[in-house]
Design a protein around this motif. Structure first.
Motif, PDB file in Angstrom:
ATOM      1  N   LEU A 107       0.832  -1.196   0.000  1.00 43.24           N
ATOM      2  CA  LEU A 107       0.000   0.000   0.000  1.00 43.24           C
ATOM      3  C   LEU A 107       0.868   1.247   0.000  1.00 43.24           C
ATOM      4  CD1 LEU A 107      -2.540  -1.078   2.779  1.00 43.24           C
ATOM      5  CD2 LEU A 107      -3.049  -0.942   0.327  1.00 43.24           C
ATOM      6  N   ILE A 108       0.259   2.354  -0.431  1.00 46.02           N
ATOM      7  CA  ILE A 108       0.924   3.665  -0.358  1.00 46.02           C
ATOM      8  C   ILE A 108       0.032   4.610   0.439  1.00 46.02           C
ATOM      9  CG2 ILE A 108       1.897   5.626  -1.614  1.00 46.02           C
ATOM     10  CD1 ILE A 108       1.993   3.798  -4.099  1.00 46.02           C
ATOM     11  N   ALA A 109       0.605   5.256   1.433  1.00 43.32           N
ATOM     12  CA  ALA A 109      -0.085   6.340   2.141  1.00 43.32           C
ATOM     13  C   ALA A 109       0.416   7.656   1.553  1.00 43.32           C
ATOM     14  CB  ALA A 109       0.207   6.271   3.632  1.00 43.32           C
ATOM     15  N   HIS A 110      -0.468   8.417   0.977  1.00 39.98           N
ATOM     16  CA  HIS A 110      -0.114   9.710   0.373  1.00 39.98           C
ATOM     17  C   HIS A 110      -0.440  10.791   1.392  1.00 39.98           C
ATOM     18  CE1 HIS A 110       0.075   7.777  -3.666  1.00 39.98           C
ATOM     19  NE2 HIS A 110      -0.865   7.015  -3.138  1.00 39.98           N
ATOM     20  N   THR A 111       0.581  11.458   1.898  1.00 39.89           N
ATOM     21  CA  THR A 111       0.353  12.483   2.921  1.00 39.89           C
ATOM     22  C   THR A 111       0.864  13.823   2.424  1.00 39.89           C
ATOM     23  OG1 THR A 111       0.509  12.908   5.309  1.00 39.89           O
ATOM     24  CG2 THR A 111       2.526  12.169   4.217  1.00 39.89           C
ATOM     25  N   VAL A 112       0.130  14.878   2.736  1.00 38.72           N
ATOM     26  CA  VAL A 112       0.458  16.215   2.227  1.00 38.72           C
ATOM     27  C   VAL A 112       1.115  17.025   3.338  1.00 38.72           C
ATOM     28  CG1 VAL A 112      -0.424  18.294   1.124  1.00 38.72           C
ATOM     29  CG2 VAL A 112      -1.516  16.082   0.660  1.00 38.72           C
ATOM     30  N   GLY A 113       2.404  17.225   3.226  1.00 38.75           N
ATOM     31  CA  GLY A 113       3.139  17.987   4.228  1.00 38.75           C
ATOM     32  C   GLY A 113       2.973  19.487   4.046  1.00 38.75           C
ATOM     33  N   PRO A 114       3.278  20.258   5.087  1.00 39.82           N
ATOM     34  CA  PRO A 114       3.157  21.712   4.994  1.00 39.82           C
ATOM     35  C   PRO A 114       4.315  22.341   4.221  1.00 39.82           C
ATOM     36  CG  PRO A 114       4.035  21.097   7.141  1.00 39.82           C
ATOM     37  CD  PRO A 114       3.688  19.812   6.441  1.00 39.82           C
ATOM     38  N   ILE A 115       4.017  23.423   3.525  1.00 39.95           N
ATOM     39  CA  ILE A 115       5.069  24.277   2.969  1.00 39.95           C
ATOM     40  C   ILE A 115       5.542  25.165   4.117  1.00 39.95           C
ATOM     41  CG2 ILE A 115       5.607  26.086   1.303  1.00 39.95           C
ATOM     42  CD1 ILE A 115       3.351  24.908  -0.459  1.00 39.95           C
ATOM     43  N   TYR A 116       6.808  25.059   4.484  1.00 42.11           N
ATOM     44  CA  TYR A 116       7.276  25.679   5.727  1.00 42.11           C
ATOM     45  C   TYR A 116       7.277  27.205   5.650  1.00 42.11           C
ATOM     46  CZ  TYR A 116       9.984  26.662   9.885  1.00 42.11           C
ATOM     47  OH  TYR A 116      10.391  27.134  11.104  1.00 42.11           O
ATOM     48  N   SER A 117       6.814  27.802   6.748  1.00 38.28           N
ATOM     49  CA  SER A 117       6.871  29.252   6.922  1.00 38.28           C
ATOM     50  C   SER A 117       7.273  29.529   8.369  1.00 38.28           C
ATOM     51  CB  SER A 117       5.504  29.887   6.627  1.00 38.28           C
ATOM     52  OG  SER A 117       5.483  31.239   7.055  1.00 38.28           O
ATOM     53  N   SER A 118       8.347  30.263   8.559  1.00 33.09           N
ATOM     54  CA  SER A 118       8.803  30.547   9.923  1.00 33.09           C
ATOM     55  C   SER A 118       7.788  31.376  10.701  1.00 33.09           C
ATOM     56  CB  SER A 118      10.147  31.289   9.888  1.00 33.09           C
ATOM     57  OG  SER A 118      10.036  32.486   9.137  1.00 33.09           O
ATOM     58  N   SER A 119       6.939  32.131  10.002  1.00 31.34           N
ATOM     59  CA  SER A 119       5.912  32.928  10.680  1.00 31.34           C
ATOM     60  C   SER A 119       4.720  32.075  11.115  1.00 31.34           C
ATOM     61  CB  SER A 119       5.433  34.057   9.771  1.00 31.34           C
ATOM     62  OG  SER A 119       4.789  33.541   8.623  1.00 31.34           O
ATOM     63  N   LYS A 120       4.653  30.842  10.607  1.00 30.57           N
ATOM     64  CA  LYS A 120       3.572  29.912  10.985  1.00 30.57           C
ATOM     65  C   LYS A 120       4.176  28.605  11.509  1.00 30.57           C
ATOM     66  CE  LYS A 120       0.376  31.757   7.508  1.00 30.57           C
ATOM     67  NZ  LYS A 120      -0.427  31.444   6.287  1.00 30.57           N
ATOM     68  N   LYS A 121       5.216  28.738  12.306  1.00 28.21           N
ATOM     69  CA  LYS A 121       5.980  27.575  12.748  1.00 28.21           C
ATOM     70  C   LYS A 121       5.135  26.567  13.507  1.00 28.21           C
ATOM     71  CE  LYS A 121       9.197  28.336  15.813  1.00 28.21           C
ATOM     72  NZ  LYS A 121      10.496  28.744  16.422  1.00 28.21           N
ATOM     73  N   ASP A 122       4.294  27.047  14.416  1.00 27.09           N
ATOM     74  CA  ASP A 122       3.473  26.132  15.219  1.00 27.09           C
ATOM     75  C   ASP A 122       2.438  25.409  14.364  1.00 27.09           C
ATOM     76  OD1 ASP A 122       4.901  26.898  17.431  1.00 27.09           O
ATOM     77  OD2 ASP A 122       3.372  28.273  18.199  1.00 27.09           O
ATOM     78  N   GLN A 123       1.838  26.147  13.426  1.00 20.62           N
ATOM     79  CA  GLN A 123       0.858  25.527  12.534  1.00 20.62           C
ATOM     80  C   GLN A 123       1.524  24.474  11.664  1.00 20.62           C
ATOM     81  OE1 GLN A 123      -1.520  28.243  10.125  1.00 20.62           O
ATOM     82  NE2 GLN A 123      -1.747  26.706   8.540  1.00 20.62           N
ATOM     83  N   CYS A 124       2.693  24.790  11.136  1.00 18.21           N
ATOM     84  CA  CYS A 124       3.429  23.833  10.306  1.00 18.21           C
ATOM     85  C   CYS A 124       3.792  22.581  11.103  1.00 18.21           C
ATOM     86  CB  CYS A 124       4.696  24.474   9.739  1.00 18.21           C
ATOM     87  SG  CYS A 124       4.398  25.713   8.462  1.00 18.21           S
ATOM     88  N   ALA A 125       4.196  22.765  12.351  1.00 15.38           N
ATOM     89  CA  ALA A 125       4.556  21.623  13.192  1.00 15.38           C
ATOM     90  C   ALA A 125       3.348  20.722  13.429  1.00 15.38           C
ATOM     91  CB  ALA A 125       5.125  22.113  14.523  1.00 15.38           C
ATOM     92  N   ALA A 126       2.199  21.328  13.699  1.00 16.76           N
ATOM     93  CA  ALA A 126       0.979  20.541  13.918  1.00 16.76           C
ATOM     94  C   ALA A 126       0.585  19.780  12.656  1.00 16.76           C
ATOM     95  CB  ALA A 126      -0.157  21.456  14.364  1.00 16.76           C
ATOM     96  N   GLN A 127       0.726  20.423  11.503  1.00 17.55           N
ATOM     97  CA  GLN A 127       0.381  19.762  10.242  1.00 17.55           C
ATOM     98  C   GLN A 127       1.341  18.618   9.929  1.00 17.55           C
ATOM     99  OE1 GLN A 127       0.483  23.328   7.850  1.00 17.55           O
ATOM    100  NE2 GLN A 127      -1.756  23.504   7.815  1.00 17.55           N
TER     101      GLN A 127
END
Length: 221
Positions: A107-127
């Motif tokens: 199987l393949i799990a396709h997961t969409v990672g965040p495009i990193y932004s230092s101004s949204k560091k916490d949101q990116c980490a949660a994603q």
């Protein structure tokens, strides 16, 4: 040529062979030999991994792209594209599962990672944490076994490799502690640099065995 999890050393093997450098940092978690036997760091080609599931660092369309995403789609063949067309894409932090078709994995799990932004560091980490946790949960849902992770968001999406690796490893640790159905988590890295990053961070989350006490001769010399 394919590689199965049984061909890949575990953390327990790497510690025993001194392939992971000794760390002076205080571990965040206790030593657990059983957990160390369920995790691997492997520099290789994820399209050649013969596991129950591999995790693709996908874009939101799920229809293929550059890097690992493109390599997985090319190796899996056109049927993967056809299945992905019917999934309606995915949101950042979301994961969807397909067949693996011409790949050696099931199987393949396709997961969409965040495009990193230092101004949204916490949101990116949660994603990013969601990418790993949802992939692990879906692996459990589909029967567990072995799962191989690409390094999500650390390529063109720009997530700093150190921070991303800490999230990947800690999310794995908490997941494996809570459930026995996943027999092996394999971090599949592309470069020596990435392998070194994983090896430098992993002792904090999956510590090596405690140092053995000195022998009588060493203690009295």
């Amino acid at each position: 040529m394919t590689t199965s999890p049984s061909d890949i050393p575990t953390l327990a093997d790497l510690y025993e062979s001194k392939a992971i450098p000794q760390s002076d940092e205080q571990p965040k978690y206790r030593y657990d030999e059983a957990l160390n036997k369920r995790v691997s760091i492997w520099r290789g080609d994820i399209t050649e991994l013969e596991s129950d599931m591999i995790v693709n660092a996908a874009n939101s369309s799920l229809l293929g792209g550059g890097g690992v995403d493109g390599a997985i789609h090319r190796a899996a063949g056109p049927e993967l594209f056809e299945e992905c067309e019917g999934l309606g894409g995915a949101k950042t932090g979301e994961t969807k599962v397909t067949g693996a078709y011409e790949l050696p994995s099931k199987l393949i799990a396709h997961t969409v990672g965040p495009i990193y932004s230092s101004s949204k560091k916490d949101q990116c980490a949660a994603q990013l944490r969601s990418c790993y946790s949802t992939s692990l949960e879906l692996c459990k849902k589909h029967g567990g076994g072995s799962i191989g992770f690409s390094s999500i968001s650390t390529g063109v999406y720009g997530y700093p490799i150190q921070a991303a690796t800490e999230i990947a490893i800690e999310t794995t640790r908490t997941s494996l502690e809570a459930d026995q159905s996943i027999s092996r988590v394999i971090y599949v890295v592309f470069s020596q640099r990435d392998e070194d990053v994983y090896k430098s961070i992993i002792p904090r989350f999956f510590p090596p065995p405690p140092s053995s006490p000195p022998s009588y001769e060493e203690a009295t010399s």
